[in-house]
Write a protein that holds these residues in place. Structure first.
Motif, mmCIF file in Angstrom:
data_model
loop_
_atom_site.group_PDB
_atom_site.id
_atom_site.type_symbol
_atom_site.label_atom_id
_atom_site.label_comp_id
_atom_site.label_asym_id
_atom_site.label_seq_id
_atom_site.Cartn_x
_atom_site.Cartn_y
_atom_site.Cartn_z
ATOM 1 N N TYR A 298 13.109 -20.085 41.773
ATOM 2 C CA TYR A 298 13.494 -21.427 41.306
ATOM 3 C C TYR A 298 12.309 -22.312 41.009
ATOM 4 C CZ TYR A 298 18.215 -20.103 42.376
ATOM 5 O OH TYR A 298 19.425 -19.465 42.364
ATOM 6 N N GLY A 299 11.087 -21.762 41.123
ATOM 7 C CA GLY A 299 9.900 -22.493 40.735
ATOM 8 C C GLY A 299 9.766 -23.818 41.451
ATOM 9 N N ALA A 300 9.361 -24.801 40.689
ATOM 10 C CA ALA A 300 9.143 -26.140 41.252
ATOM 11 C C ALA A 300 10.302 -27.073 40.952
ATOM 12 C CB ALA A 300 7.835 -26.710 40.702
ATOM 13 N N SER A 301 11.507 -26.531 40.812
ATOM 14 C CA SER A 301 12.689 -27.340 40.479
ATOM 15 C C SER A 301 12.857 -28.464 41.488
ATOM 16 C CB SER A 301 13.950 -26.477 40.459
ATOM 17 O OG SER A 301 13.826 -25.430 39.531
ATOM 18 N N GLU A 302 12.622 -29.665 41.065
ATOM 19 C CA GLU A 302 12.644 -30.813 41.959
ATOM 20 C C GLU A 302 14.020 -31.000 42.577
ATOM 21 O OE1 GLU A 302 10.739 -33.556 44.092
ATOM 22 O OE2 GLU A 302 9.758 -32.478 42.436
ATOM 23 N N GLY A 303 14.039 -31.143 43.912
ATOM 24 C CA GLY A 303 15.294 -31.401 44.613
ATOM 25 C C GLY A 303 16.050 -30.153 45.008
ATOM 26 N N ASN A 304 15.647 -28.975 44.496
ATOM 27 C CA ASN A 304 16.333 -27.732 44.864
ATOM 28 C C ASN A 304 15.852 -27.289 46.237
ATOM 29 O OD1 ASN A 304 16.925 -24.796 45.023
ATOM 30 N ND2 ASN A 304 17.650 -25.103 42.932
ATOM 31 N N GLU A 305 16.768 -26.850 47.098
ATOM 32 C CA GLU A 305 16.375 -26.419 48.441
ATOM 33 C C GLU A 305 15.435 -25.228 48.410
ATOM 34 O OE1 GLU A 305 18.971 -24.302 51.050
ATOM 35 O OE2 GLU A 305 20.443 -23.927 49.459
ATOM 36 N N LEU A 306 15.402 -24.525 47.286
ATOM 37 C CA LEU A 306 14.540 -23.349 47.156
ATOM 38 C C LEU A 306 13.292 -23.640 46.332
ATOM 39 C CD1 LEU A 306 17.318 -20.668 46.574
ATOM 40 C CD2 LEU A 306 16.279 -21.402 48.731
ATOM 41 N N GLN A 307 13.000 -24.922 46.145
ATOM 42 C CA GLN A 307 11.813 -25.327 45.394
ATOM 43 C C GLN A 307 10.553 -24.742 46.037
ATOM 44 O OE1 GLN A 307 11.332 -29.555 45.291
ATOM 45 N NE2 GLN A 307 9.440 -29.519 44.106
ATOM 46 N N ASN A 308 9.760 -24.060 45.221
ATOM 47 C CA ASN A 308 8.474 -23.489 45.641
ATOM 48 C C ASN A 308 8.602 -22.464 46.770
ATOM 49 O OD1 ASN A 308 6.971 -25.023 43.758
ATOM 50 N ND2 ASN A 308 7.009 -26.779 45.149
ATOM 51 N N GLU A 309 9.780 -21.858 46.928
ATOM 52 C CA GLU A 309 9.995 -20.866 47.974
ATOM 53 C C GLU A 309 9.888 -19.450 47.407
ATOM 54 O OE1 GLU A 309 10.506 -21.020 51.169
ATOM 55 O OE2 GLU A 309 11.138 -23.086 51.618
ATOM 56 N N SER A 310 9.210 -18.585 48.156
ATOM 57 C CA SER A 310 9.313 -17.147 47.895
ATOM 58 C C SER A 310 10.592 -16.655 48.557
ATOM 59 C CB SER A 310 8.099 -16.406 48.464
ATOM 60 O OG SER A 310 6.929 -16.730 47.747
ATOM 61 N N LEU A 311 11.330 -15.793 47.862
ATOM 62 C CA LEU A 311 12.660 -15.383 48.303
ATOM 63 C C LEU A 311 12.727 -13.875 48.520
ATOM 64 C CD1 LEU A 311 14.749 -17.480 45.729
ATOM 65 C CD2 LEU A 311 13.909 -18.184 47.991
ATOM 66 N N VAL A 312 13.587 -13.469 49.454
ATOM 67 C CA VAL A 312 13.806 -12.058 49.746
ATOM 68 C C VAL A 312 15.304 -11.788 49.711
ATOM 69 C CG1 VAL A 312 13.470 -10.177 51.388
ATOM 70 C CG2 VAL A 312 11.761 -12.015 51.220
ATOM 71 N N PHE A 313 15.712 -10.766 48.965
ATOM 72 C CA PHE A 313 17.120 -10.372 48.878
ATOM 73 C C PHE A 313 17.270 -8.894 49.216
ATOM 74 C CE2 PHE A 313 17.370 -14.038 46.048
ATOM 75 C CZ PHE A 313 18.622 -14.567 46.336
#
Length: 327
Positions: A298-313
């Motif tokens: 989700y990159g730097a999407s302002e206001g997103n809870e996953l902003q600037n997060e590395s994710l694991v699925f």
């Protein structure tokens, strides 16, 4: 992870559908579609009537011929059972395979069919949003209404009145074949060094443990179970189980397992880049672990809870459906 609503029936080459009851729309940034528990009641439980009873079906399987006698009036949705199977009853939340034909009730022309799919089988996830849409043959809800609450092995005809003035009524013919697994069925593979650790409970639900250190700078995909089914192609409609956590603290932010383990369904072109990379090129039956940096999430999407997060699925790939784009 899903970005937008998905397809209509007329674009399905060989569909995969999830049988579920009425549900609301998924959250805008959710990977999957929220769904009710697997013991929900039938969506419509339609009665038969003069229109559906008049439909003639000769043969079965790929050779079935569906025809409507001239002068048959189709003014409402009705369902007639052609053959009642002897398998387990198809219930909300089940994943099943089926064959179908959608036939013009005036001309008997076949408008759409699963015979374009591998072996003529529609690996079938019957998903629905709104029971009021069931008379519209461009909505996957009609598959749910056709197949629900009947034994596997049944064949039915469903009458669909004309959706608008000047159009023709249609007939949906459906044969259910078998119930499919709702977790990855492939052979276990050796885990990759340094990757997040994955453990499965008795139901197949994964837990994810993040290792010490920084997240990878590029998306990494590890096959945990190797399936032997069809390969997911770009743009396919996929059926999956999944769990997603943040690398930063290991906290879960989205999971089909948290929704009564009802599989999710979405098109690979409708998810973030990292999730798409985890799916395309993999085979049905596989379980994959994907770690993605923010640029593929989700990159730097302002206001997103996953902003600037590395994710694991962790993703179980249950079925895939080629999609034909409507003209």
């Amino acid at each position: 992870m899903r970005k937008r609503p998905l397809i209509v029936l007329s674009t399905v080459a060989a569909a995969t559908l999830l049988l579920a009851g009425c549900s609301g729309d998924a959250a805008p940034e959710s990977t999957g579609t929220a769904a009710p528990s697997a013991d929900a009641s039938c969506l419509a439980d339609l009665p038969s009537g003069a229109g559906s009873d008049a439909v003639a079906v000769e043969g079965s399987g790929a050779g079935a011929t569906v025809s409507v006698p001239a002068g048959t009036e189709i003014t409402e949705a009705q369902r007639s059972v052609v053959v009642e199977g002897d398998g387990d009853e198809v219930l909300p939340g089940d994943l099943v395979s089926l064959r179908y034909q959608l036939v013009d009730a005036t001309t008997n022309e076949v408008l759409s069919t699963s015979e374009r799919g591998p072996d003529g089988v529609l690996s079938a996830l019957l998903s629905t949003q709104n029971p009021q849409q069931m008379v519209d043959p461009t909505q996957s809800t009609v598959f749910t209404v056709a197949a629900e609450c009947l034994p596997i092995g049944s064949s039915v005809v469903l009458t669909l009145p004309a959706a608008q003035e000047g159009s023709h009524a249609s007939i949906l013919y459906v044969e259910t074949i078998e119930q499919l697994p709702v977790i990855a069925s492939g052979s276990e593979q050796e885990p990759a060094d340094g990757a997040p650790a994955v453990e499965l409970d008795d139901a197949g639900s994964p837990s994810i443990t993040i290792p010490d250190g920084d997240a990878p700078a590029e998306t990494e995909v590890v096959v945990l179970k190797q399936g032997e089914g069809a390969e997911v192609a770009p743009g396919d409609l996929v059926t999956v189980q999944y769990r997603g956590v943040k690398w930063s603290d290991g906290s879960e932010f989205d999971s089909s397992w948290g929704r009564d383990a009802v599989p999710a369904q979405f098109q690979t072109s409708g998810v973030v880049t990292g999730f798409r990379l985890a799916l395309e090129g993999q085979k049905v039956g596989s379980q994959v672990l994907v770690t993605m940096p923010p640029k593929d999430g989700y990159g730097a999407s302002e206001g997103n809870e996953l902003q600037n997060e590395s994710l694991v699925f962790v993703v179980d790939i249950l079925a895939t459906t080629p999609i034909e784009q409507a003209p």
